[in-house]
Design a protein around this motif. Structure first.
Motif, PDB file in Angstrom:
ATOM      1  N   ASP A  40      -4.808  -0.637  -0.760  1.00 18.13           N
ATOM      2  CA  ASP A  40      -4.830  -0.487  -2.224  1.00 18.13           C
ATOM      3  C   ASP A  40      -6.119   0.201  -2.672  1.00 18.13           C
ATOM      4  O   ASP A  40      -6.124   0.998  -3.606  1.00 18.13           O
ATOM      5  N   TYR A  41      -7.207  -0.143  -1.994  1.00 18.73           N
ATOM      6  CA  TYR A  41      -8.473   0.512  -2.327  1.00 18.73           C
ATOM      7  C   TYR A  41      -8.374   2.030  -2.106  1.00 18.73           C
ATOM      8  O   TYR A  41      -8.753   2.829  -2.969  1.00 18.73           O
ATOM      9  N   LYS A  43      -5.800   3.885  -2.025  1.00 22.27           N
ATOM     10  CA  LYS A  43      -4.916   4.475  -3.025  1.00 22.27           C
ATOM     11  C   LYS A  43      -5.630   4.575  -4.386  1.00 22.27           C
ATOM     12  O   LYS A  43      -5.469   5.565  -5.105  1.00 22.27           O
ATOM     13  N   SER A  44      -6.429   3.568  -4.700  1.00 26.77           N
ATOM     14  CA  SER A  44      -7.109   3.580  -6.007  1.00 26.77           C
ATOM     15  C   SER A  44      -8.077   4.754  -6.130  1.00 26.77           C
ATOM     16  O   SER A  44      -8.399   5.200  -7.225  1.00 26.77           O
ATOM     17  N   LYS A 422     -12.927   9.500  -7.976  1.00 30.12           N
ATOM     18  CA  LYS A 422     -11.638   9.122  -8.595  1.00 30.12           C
ATOM     19  C   LYS A 422     -11.242  10.106  -9.693  1.00 30.12           C
ATOM     20  O   LYS A 422     -10.084  10.512  -9.779  1.00 30.12           O
TER      21      LYS A 422
END
Ligand code: NOJ
Length: 507
Positions: A40-41, A43-44, A422
């Motif tokens: 998840d990290y 992907k974030s 990001k």
């Protein structure tokens, strides 16, 4: 030419070095359950694909690039069931997984080599390259004197990594076999069998180690290209969606061989080093670099591969110093503005997103030597163990600087490097012009001059990227009018590009 899997159009890869990413059982070494917990990290950040370095059973004399069993997960990382779950969990998040394929050599204690060392002929006698006599060296460095068999075995990398036999293009000794000799073809089939095993389990493709090295004495890689075309034909028949990226560094050749992607690398043509790692790289405050040292090669590579394959520019990898070496956060933001707005598919090396440092003085671990300093455990949060391990001793020491960067410290800081990563990746995904095949036209790229500016076009848009890593403002003989989508440093104005700035402008 290989048909490109559609997802590569907007792929952004994250390289997971499994032993250093996340330890889940306190033994000081990363593992697959840890990797799953961190999907998840990844992907974030905006990465939608991963490349996992070798996770196979190995004596770890070269960090796992010395494979002892191609079909078994190293017990320290977990089980084959864990690997299967890793693929499933990644897919459930819409992510793709490339694993490392090491076809050029095995560990010295691979069962194939053990059998090949025997004096009696057997199925594996010619799986590796052997001279006829212990007194005759191979043309490559070799292993001698450790086998009942009379002969020297050629090595591909370290002395404990015997070269698998794919034959010689030019044969000058009787023991050199042709690339289409039965033994050389059997080696290919054995590797295809390994590929089937992991593709059936759920892998989406492979990063191929030393892809250019298989056929020996192969001037211009003619036979090596044919060999990879044979692999591609096999994949097209059985696994048409399998994505392939080569460690080759000459995209015109590798893509002709049927690879979808090739890396720009710290060896081979000096184009990549001139960006980040030469004595005077373009991306440095000193501002003494030369963008044409990169662009001449890159533009020629792009022309010869356009529409056929992708050129991948990595932030770093496990074989070179980290991007943060000699750079601060602002410098790194400028580097990322470049890396994430170029054509092809970017590869982000774990930890580069927080500016993890190259540790200059660590002792070599697992055959890392100077590379060990780029392989230290991921720094998730401050404190003993850095959130990487609950154990006392990580297998490579942590960055012991009081200001060692961590994910926890950066995640809520809007100005952090990680948030810049990001933002840039979100921008890349949102603008088709920035995708793999969006147009790329240099706007300002002069020998030994700054800035570097280029236009990306596609999906009805035109974006101008202006990069000035130098510690001085420079004149800009082109229009910077338009909507600023992202920037670091001051915005360009009145024909001047501010010192240490990067700007993405919609025009
Ligand atoms: C390239 C890999 O990236 C490197 O880490 C390894 O040592 C050599 N190939 C040998 O497999």
């Amino acid at each position: 030419m290989a048909k490109l899997p559609a997802w590569l159009e907007d792929a952004v890869f994250y390289e997971i070095y499994p032993q250093s990413f996340q330890d889940s059982n306190g033994d000081g070494i990363g593992d697959i359950p840890g990797m799953i917990a961190r999907l998840d990290y990844i992907k974030s950040l905006g990465c939608n694909a991963v490349w996992v370095n070798p996770w196979y059973d190995s004596p770890f004399g070269d960090a796992g690039y010395d494979v002892r069993d191609y079909k078994m997960i190293a017990p320290r990382y977990g089980t084959n069931e864990d690997a299967k779950r890793f693929f499933e969990e990644a897919h459930a998040r819409g992510m793709h997984v490339l694993i490392d394929l090491v076809p050029g050599h095995t560990a010295i204690d691979h069962p194939w080599f053990k059998a090949s060392m025997q004096a009696e002929k057997n199925e594996f006698t010619d799986r590796y390259i052997w001279s006829d006599s212990i007194w005759e060296s191979t043309d490559l460095p070799c292993i001698r004197g450790i086998s009942p068999r009379d002969g020297c075995a050629a090595v591909n990398f370290f002395s404990h990594q015997p070269a698998l036999n794919y034959g010689y293009a030019e044969r000058t000794r009787p023991w050199m076999m042709a690339p289409d000799s039965p033994a050389a073809l059997q080696t290919r089939e054995a590797i295809k069998d390994v590929m089937r095993f992991w593709l059936d389990m759920g892998a989406d493709g492979f990063r191929v180690d030393m892809a250019a090295s298989l056929v020996k004495a192969d001037e211009g890689w003619k036979e090596t290209i044919k060999l990879w075309q044979d692999f591609r034909a096999f994949l097209d028949r059985e696994y048409p969606d399998c994505a392939m990226v080569s460690e080759w560094g000459v995209p015109a050749k590798s893509i002709e061989g049927g690879f979808h992607m090739d890396f720009m690398l710290h060896f081979g043509p000096p184009a990549y080093t001139s960006l980040f790692r030469s004595e005077q790289p373009f991306f440095s405050r000193a501002g003494k670099g030369d963008i044409t040292a990169f662009l001449d090669t890159y533009a020629a590579d792009l022309r010869s591969t356009e529409g056929k394959g992708l050129i991948c520019i990595p932030s770093s990898n496990h074989d070179m110093s980290r991007l943060a070496f000699g750079r601060d956060e602002r410098d790194l933001k400028i580097c990322f503005a470049f890396l994430f707005t170029m054509p092809g598919a970017p590869f982000l090396y774990y930890g580069d997103e927080i500016g993890m440092r190259y540790l200059e003085h660590v002792t070599s671990v697992e055959g890392g030597y100077g590379r060990t300093g780029s392989r230290s455990p991921m720094q998730w949060e401050s404190g003993k163990g850095f959130g990487f391990t609950t154990g006392d001793t990580p297998y490579i020491p942590f960055d012991d600087g009081a200001d060692a960067p961590t994910v926890a410290a950066q995640v809520h800081d809007p100005a952090s490097l990680m948030n810049a990563v990001k933002e840039l990746l979100a921008l890349r995904h949102a603008h088709g012009a920035l995708h793999a095949f969006g147009g790329f036209t240099p706007v300002y790229a002069e020998k030994e001059r700054y800035p570097f500016a280029y236009r990306r076009t596609g999906a009805g848009e035109s974006l101008l990227v202006v990069l000035n890593p130098a510690d001085r403002a420079v004149k800009a003989p082109f229009s910077v009018e338009g909507e600023v989508l992202w920037r670091v440093g001051d915005a360009p104005a009145k024909g001047e590009i501010p010192a240490r700035s990067a700007c993405i402008i919609k025009q």
